[in-house]
Design an enzyme around this catalytic site. Sequence first.
Site, short mmCIF file in Angstrom:
data_model
loop_
_atom_site.label_atom_id
_atom_site.label_comp_id
_atom_site.label_asym_id
_atom_site.label_seq_id
_atom_site.Cartn_x
_atom_site.Cartn_y
_atom_site.Cartn_z
N LYS A 89 0.74 -1.18 -0.06
CA LYS A 89 -0.16 0.00 0.03
C LYS A 89 0.95 1.32 0.15
O LYS A 89 1.63 1.40 0.70
CB LYS A 89 -0.79 0.09 1.16
CG LYS A 89 -1.93 1.08 1.37
CD LYS A 89 -3.00 0.73 0.72
CE LYS A 89 -4.07 2.06 0.32
NZ LYS A 89 -3.66 2.84 -1.00
N GLN A 110 7.25 3.82 3.95
CA GLN A 110 5.91 3.47 3.83
C GLN A 110 5.66 2.15 4.51
O GLN A 110 4.66 1.81 5.58
CB GLN A 110 5.39 3.24 2.17
CG GLN A 110 4.12 3.32 2.29
CD GLN A 110 3.18 4.72 2.14
OE1 GLN A 110 3.97 5.44 1.49
NE2 GLN A 110 2.25 4.98 2.81
N LYS A 113 5.54 3.29 8.31
CA LYS A 113 4.45 4.17 8.48
C LYS A 113 3.16 3.24 8.56
O LYS A 113 2.11 3.44 9.09
CB LYS A 113 4.48 5.25 7.19
CG LYS A 113 3.04 6.29 7.46
CD LYS A 113 2.93 6.80 6.12
CE LYS A 113 4.05 7.58 5.38
NZ LYS A 113 3.84 8.42 4.19
N LYS A 125 5.40 1.74 -3.10
CA LYS A 125 5.24 3.17 -3.68
C LYS A 125 5.31 3.05 -5.29
O LYS A 125 6.11 2.03 -5.69
CB LYS A 125 6.34 4.04 -3.20
CG LYS A 125 5.91 5.52 -2.96
CD LYS A 125 4.94 6.25 -2.27
CE LYS A 125 4.64 7.40 -2.20
NZ LYS A 125 3.89 8.10 -1.12
N GLY A 164 -2.88 8.28 -3.98
CA GLY A 164 -2.25 9.41 -4.64
C GLY A 164 -0.90 9.72 -3.85
O GLY A 164 -0.66 9.09 -2.81
N ASP A 165 -0.28 10.73 -4.45
CA ASP A 165 1.00 11.29 -3.87
C ASP A 165 1.03 12.68 -4.84
O ASP A 165 0.09 13.32 -5.24
CB ASP A 165 2.03 10.58 -3.87
CG ASP A 165 3.24 10.93 -2.88
OD1 ASP A 165 3.17 10.81 -1.69
OD2 ASP A 165 4.14 11.71 -3.43
N THR A 208 -4.71 13.38 5.42
CA THR A 208 -3.23 13.48 5.75
C THR A 208 -2.98 14.74 6.54
O THR A 208 -2.28 14.91 7.42
CB THR A 208 -2.06 13.46 4.46
OG1 THR A 208 -2.71 12.39 3.65
CG2 THR A 208 -0.91 13.58 4.67
N ASN A 240 -2.49 19.11 -1.50
CA ASN A 240 -3.42 18.45 -0.88
C ASN A 240 -3.09 18.42 0.73
O ASN A 240 -4.04 18.72 1.57
CB ASN A 240 -3.54 16.98 -1.48
CG ASN A 240 -4.43 16.18 -0.34
OD1 ASN A 240 -4.00 15.44 0.51
ND2 ASN A 240 -5.65 16.29 -0.62
N SER A 377 -6.93 5.55 3.97
CA SER A 377 -6.89 4.59 2.74
C SER A 377 -7.26 3.41 3.23
O SER A 377 -7.96 2.63 2.64
CB SER A 377 -5.44 4.73 1.96
OG SER A 377 -5.42 5.87 1.14
P1 NDP Z 1 0.42 17.82 -4.20
O1 NDP Z 1 0.74 17.50 -5.56
O2 NDP Z 1 -1.08 18.02 -4.17
O3 NDP Z 1 1.20 19.11 -3.71
C1 NDP Z 1 2.48 19.04 -3.51
C2 NDP Z 1 2.87 20.50 -3.20
O4 NDP Z 1 4.30 20.61 -2.84
C3 NDP Z 1 2.82 21.69 -4.16
O5 NDP Z 1 2.55 22.95 -3.56
C4 NDP Z 1 4.02 21.58 -4.88
O6 NDP Z 1 4.44 22.84 -5.57
C5 NDP Z 1 4.92 21.39 -3.78
N1 NDP Z 1 6.23 20.74 -4.18
C6 NDP Z 1 6.38 19.40 -5.01
N2 NDP Z 1 7.54 19.37 -5.48
C7 NDP Z 1 8.21 20.42 -5.10
C8 NDP Z 1 9.66 20.64 -4.98
N3 NDP Z 1 10.51 19.96 -5.60
N4 NDP Z 1 10.17 21.70 -4.34
C9 NDP Z 1 9.13 22.82 -3.59
N5 NDP Z 1 7.68 22.59 -3.82
C10 NDP Z 1 7.31 21.33 -4.20
O7 NDP Z 1 1.01 16.66 -3.21
P2 NDP Z 1 0.77 16.55 -1.70
O8 NDP Z 1 0.30 17.48 -0.70
O9 NDP Z 1 -0.14 15.13 -1.97
O10 NDP Z 1 2.09 15.69 -1.21
C11 NDP Z 1 2.96 16.67 -0.42
C12 NDP Z 1 3.74 15.74 0.26
O11 NDP Z 1 2.94 15.09 1.26
C13 NDP Z 1 4.77 14.82 -0.27
O12 NDP Z 1 5.90 14.64 0.41
C14 NDP Z 1 3.91 13.45 -0.23
O13 NDP Z 1 4.79 12.31 -0.26
C15 NDP Z 1 3.44 13.58 1.15
N6 NDP Z 1 2.21 12.84 1.62
C16 NDP Z 1 1.14 12.70 0.82
C17 NDP Z 1 -0.10 12.16 1.30
C18 NDP Z 1 -1.35 12.16 0.61
O14 NDP Z 1 -2.12 11.63 1.24
N7 NDP Z 1 -1.37 12.93 -0.48
C19 NDP Z 1 0.05 11.14 2.28
C20 NDP Z 1 1.30 11.33 3.25
C21 NDP Z 1 2.41 12.11 2.71
P3 NDP Z 1 4.28 22.93 -7.32
O15 NDP Z 1 2.77 22.94 -7.73
O16 NDP Z 1 4.95 24.04 -7.56
O17 NDP Z 1 4.91 21.80 -7.71
O1 2IT Z 2 2.81 8.83 1.41
C1 2IT Z 2 1.89 8.51 1.68
O2 2IT Z 2 1.43 7.92 2.83
C2 2IT Z 2 0.63 8.58 0.74
N1 2IT Z 2 1.02 9.18 -0.43
C3 2IT Z 2 -0.62 7.96 1.01
C4 2IT Z 2 -0.58 6.45 0.49
C5 2IT Z 2 -1.86 5.76 0.50
O3 2IT Z 2 -1.98 4.73 -0.02
O4 2IT Z 2 -2.95 6.49 0.81
#
Ligand code: NDP
Ligand code: 2IT
Length: 444
Positions: A89, A110, A113, A125, A164-165, A208, A240, A377
Site C-alpha cells: 500500500k 511506507q 508508516k 510506492k 495518490g501522492d 493527511t 493536498n 486509505s
Molecule cells: P500535491 O501534488 O497535492 O502538492 C505538492 C505541493 O508541494 C505543491 O504545492 C508543490 O508545488 C510542492 N512541491 C512539490 N515538489 C516540490 C519541490 N521539488 N520543491 C518545492 N515544492 C514542491 O502533493 P501532496 O500534498 O499530496 O504531497 C505533499 C507531500 O506530502 C509529499 O511529500 C507526499 O509524499 C506527502 N504525503 C502525501 C500524502 C497524501 O495523502 N497525499 C500522504 C502522506 C504524505 P508545485 O505545484 O509548484 O509543484
Molecule cells: O505517502 C503516503 O503515505 C501517501 N501518499 C498515501 C498512501 C496511501 O496509500 O494512501
Amino acid sequence: MKMLTSVMEQVIKRNPNEPEFHQAVKEVLESLEVVAQKNPQWVKEGIFDRIVEPERQIIFRVPWVDDNGDVQVNRGFRVQFNSSIGPYKGGLRFHPSVNVGIIKFLGFEQIFKNSLTGLPLGGGKGGSDFDPKGKSDGEIMRFCQSFMSELYRHIGESTDVPAGDIGVGGREIGYMYGMYRKIRNEFTGILTGKGLTWGGSLVRTEATGYGVCYFMDEAMKSIKGKSFDGATVVVSGSGNVAIYATEKVHQLGGKVVALSDSSGYIHDAEGIKLDTVKKIKEIERKRISEYVKYHPNATYTEGCNGIWSIKCDVALPCATQNELNGEAAKMLVDNGCYGVGEGANMPSTPEAVEIFIKNGVVFGPGKAANAGGVATSGLEMCQNSMRYSWSFEEVDAKLKDIMVNIYKSASEAAKEYGQENNLVIGANVAGFLKVATAMSAQGV
Ligand code: NDP
Ligand code: 2IT
C-alpha cells in the site's frame, strides 16, 4: 560493536546513485541498532538485510499521445517493498524528479508508516517522471490510461493498492480506476482516494493534513503542554496535504500565515484565507503567487527556502523531501518555534532533524505524523470490503484515534529504548517491531 553497519554498506553498494534511499535507510538503521543488540536472532534470520531489499521492483514504459499528436514516452515505477503484514500500500507520484531511488525511499518509509497505523497494510510506492503541470485534461487522461494499461497486472485489492501522492489527486485516480475497470471488468477497491460516488471514503481528501494536526496536537500537549490554540503556524506547499493541514490548524484555533509552491511563498500576517487558496489550487490549478491579487496585504516572495525565516510557533513542512535544511532549522529554533510536524515525506534533512531534537523541539517525523492519509486509505479499503460506507464523523473519529495511538506507540517505544520524547527513534522502532515479528514468523 555496531551490528547493522554491513547492512548499510550493502545498501549503498547495491543501490548506487540513490541518495534519498540511502538517507531514509540510514536513519532507520541508526534507530534500530539498539533493537538489533537486544534481538540478535533477528540479525541471524537476516531480517535487517531483507527489510532493506524490495520484494519486487517494476519499471515500465508509458507511451501516450499529446494534444499535438506527438508521441511522448515516460517511465513508470511500482516498488513492492514489503507485504509481510498486508497487501502493498502506498501512493503514486507524478513529478519530473521521480526515479527509482525516490520511489524506493518512499516505499521504504511506507513500510514503517503503514505498520504504525495498526492496520494490516504492507509497504509500496510508485509513480512516473511524467510532469502534470501545464497538461490538458485530455493529456492527463491518456497518460493515466497508458500508465494503468501496464500497472493493472501488478495490483489487486489483496495484492497491492496504490493511491495518490504528489501530482496524483482525485482526477488522476478517476482516470486510472476507469481504465482498470475496463481491462479487468471488475469493480473492486484497487485504488484508494476514489470519488465518493464510486467507492471513495469521506475524509480521505482531508486525512493527511488533518492527521498531521491531530498527531502534533497530541504530541505538543503531552510533551510541552502546548496546543495549536493561539499558535502562529507556517505550512510549506499548497497541495493536498498543505491545504487540509491549514484547514485543521484554523479549526483548532491556530493561524497559518504562510504557504508555498515550488516557485515561491506567500505571507499573510492576518492569516491565510483558505477559500482563496482552494479556488487557486484545487479549481484553477494555478500558482500560489495568484493569492496576492486577491489579498494585496499579503506578500509573495520568489524561492522556497525563505519561508522558514518567518517567525512561528509551529512549522508543518508539507511539500517535498529535503525542503528544510540545517540552516532553515536553525532559523526556526532561533525564532522560538517549538513544534515541527512533517506532513511531507522526509522534508527535513538529517542536519535539520538533529537541530530540532537537540533543541527540544517537538518533532513529528513524517512516517508517524503524515500516516493519516494511508490510515484513511486503509479505512477506505475496509469500507470497500464491507460494501458499506461510514459517515464523515465516523471516519474522522477513527482517524483521530489512529493518530493519537501512533503518537502513543512512538512515545512508548522511545521511552522503552531510553530515548524519551525522541519520536524519530520511537516511530522507527515501533513501526519495525510489528513487521519484524511477522517476517520472523513467516520464515525466510
Ligand atoms: P500535491 O501534488 O497535492 O502538492 C505538492 C505541493 O508541494 C505543491 O504545492 C508543490 O508545488 C510542492 N512541491 C512539490 N515538489 C516540490 C519541490 N521539488 N520543491 C518545492 N515544492 C514542491 O502533493 P501532496 O500534498 O499530496 O504531497 C505533499 C507531500 O506530502 C509529499 O511529500 C507526499 O509524499 C506527502 N504525503 C502525501 C500524502 C497524501 O495523502 N497525499 C500522504 C502522506 C504524505 P508545485 O505545484 O509548484 O509543484
Ligand atoms: O505517502 C503516503 O503515505 C501517501 N501518499 C498515501 C498512501 C496511501 O496509500 O494512501
